[in-house]
Write an enzyme that holds these catalytic residues in place. Structure first.
Site, short mmCIF file in Angstrom:
data_model
loop_
_atom_site.label_atom_id
_atom_site.label_comp_id
_atom_site.label_asym_id
_atom_site.label_seq_id
_atom_site.Cartn_x
_atom_site.Cartn_y
_atom_site.Cartn_z
N TRP A 197 0.64 -1.04 0.16
CA TRP A 197 0.08 -0.01 -0.06
C TRP A 197 0.69 1.21 0.01
CZ3 TRP A 197 -4.49 -0.62 -1.93
CH2 TRP A 197 -5.15 -1.76 -1.86
N ASP A 244 -1.81 6.72 6.20
CA ASP A 244 -2.88 5.45 5.87
C ASP A 244 -3.31 4.51 6.78
OD1 ASP A 244 -4.46 3.75 4.53
OD2 ASP A 244 -3.10 3.16 3.02
N LYS A 294 -12.28 -2.23 6.35
CA LYS A 294 -11.50 -3.01 7.24
C LYS A 294 -12.13 -3.08 8.70
CE LYS A 294 -8.78 -3.28 3.46
NZ LYS A 294 -7.81 -2.37 2.73
#
Ligand SMILES: *Cc1c(COP(=O)(O)O)cnc(C)c1O
Length: 360
Positions: free
Chosen positions: A102, A172, A196
């Site tokens: 990511w 993030d 999530k």
């Protein structure tokens, strides 16, 4: 009804109590005769849902007054662009810490708008470590420092909060927000896709320090400017109303669970139990260095990879779902976010122990 234990990395499990509540309110939210999905986002009913959710999130994360909370769309992936678009008008350089898949995507997107300095990368360790504070080569003139506190695919989590000496820190938090208390005042921006650890896919939360709002580079579309959403209470256009409502139910559930201190204790127990089974056997392995192991995403491999298919199939038959590892890492991955009960982790541990006994 039989619910499984779903170890998906995202969209992930939601607390059963939250789904039950949503079911009860599905056709008629609190006597309005309509579903939350059917309400005007500007009506007083939805406004009350929206305000309550924000206030509960502020309470859970202890968000200071000087931060705006935005309920957006576009996923964390849109934030990869929104962050540089909104922060690089005055300074065109940005520091990025690369700790996995990511981070890499965030870096690739930032390069469209900014000169990216790689402040640290753990690619040489195949992303099984996190860089220490002294390994960060930070540029004091950078517009911001971006990092990924938890790498969902590699299962690597920062054991500390980087010190950026006054340069805004952007994080993030998609796969570890709300898993434990954090000091929001140390950040410039925190963002997270909801699917999530917050709620359903389609909602993205951004927590932005006020002084970082209103500096977008020229030609930034209105929808990509934090100022647009901040000035309009996240209602410049139609927000993801049902996701916002469900997130609100999750925030209430978290408060009942003892808030983030309560969750942290549960999450630590779940992670320690699972890693200890992996570490105490030669049949299972996790490559991440112990101090950087994620509480939320636990990748593991079998000594004999030919048994992977059998493991997945038998686990699935036992009601333990979505354990296949990410295609880039292989093996297995158990995502054990807030909504995964301790009983689910225990069921996985029991299955792993029995699978090793039979096949080891
Ligand atoms: C899932 C994930 C993303 C991507 O989120 P989208 O909402 O699908 O854009 C980004 N960063 C991290 C850390 C993630 O876990």
């Amino acid at each position: 009804m039989s619910r499984v234990f779903n170890f998906s990395a995202g969209p992930a499990m939601l607390p059963e109590e939250v789904l039950q509540q949503a079911m009860v309110e599905m056709l008629d939210w609190q006597g309005t005769g309509m579903s939350v999905m059917e309400m005007s986002h500007r009506g007083k009913e939805f406004m009350s849902i929206a305000e309550q959710a924000e206030s509960d999130l502020r309470e859970l994360l202890q968000i200071p007054e000087s931060y705006k909370v935005m309920f957006l769309q576009g996923g964390a992936s849109s934030q990869f662009a929104m962050v540089p678009m909104n922060l690089t008008r005055e300074k065109s350089k940005a520091d990025y810490i690369n700790t996995g898949s990511w981070s890499k995507k965030a870096i690739a997107e930032a390069k469209r708008y900014a000169t990216v300095n790689l402040a640290a990368t753990t690619e040489e360790t195949k992303f099984t470590t996190t860089p220490s504070q002294s390994e960060l080569s930070l540029d004091p003139d950078a517009a911001y420092v971006h990092y990924t506190p938890n790498e969902t695919i590699q299962g690597v989590e920062f054991p500390y909060l980087p010190d950026t000496a006054g340069v805004p820190l952007v994080a993030d938090y998609s796969s570890t927000i709300l898993s434990r208390p954090i000091d929001v005042s140390r950040y410039g921006i925190i963002y997270a896709g909801a699917q999530k650890n917050i709620g359903p896919a389609g909602l993205t939360i951004a927590i932005v320090r006020e002084d970082l709002i209103g500096h977008a580079i020229d030609n930034t579309p209105a929808m990509f400017q934090y100022a647009t959403h901040s000035d309009n209470g996240s209602m410049y256009n139609t927000p993801p109303t049902y996701g916002w409502y469900l997130a609100g139910l999750v925030f209430k559930w978290l408060k009942e669970k003892g808030g983030l201190t309560g969750m942290a204790a549960i999450n630590q127990r779940k992670a320690e139990a699972l890693y200890s089974v992996i570490d105490s056997s030669a049949f299972y392995a996790n490559p991440v260095s112990p101090e950087s192991r994620s509480w939320m995403n636990v990748p593991f491999t079998l000594a004999n990879a030919e048994l992977d298919g059998k493991f997945i199939a038998e686990a699935s038959a036992a009601g333990l779902k979505t354990l296949k590892g990410h295609r880039s890492v292989g093996g297995m991955r158990a995502s054990i976010y807030n909504a995964m009960p301790e009983a689910g982790v225990q069921a996985l541990i029991d299955f792993m122990t029995e699978f090793e006994r039979v096949n080891g």
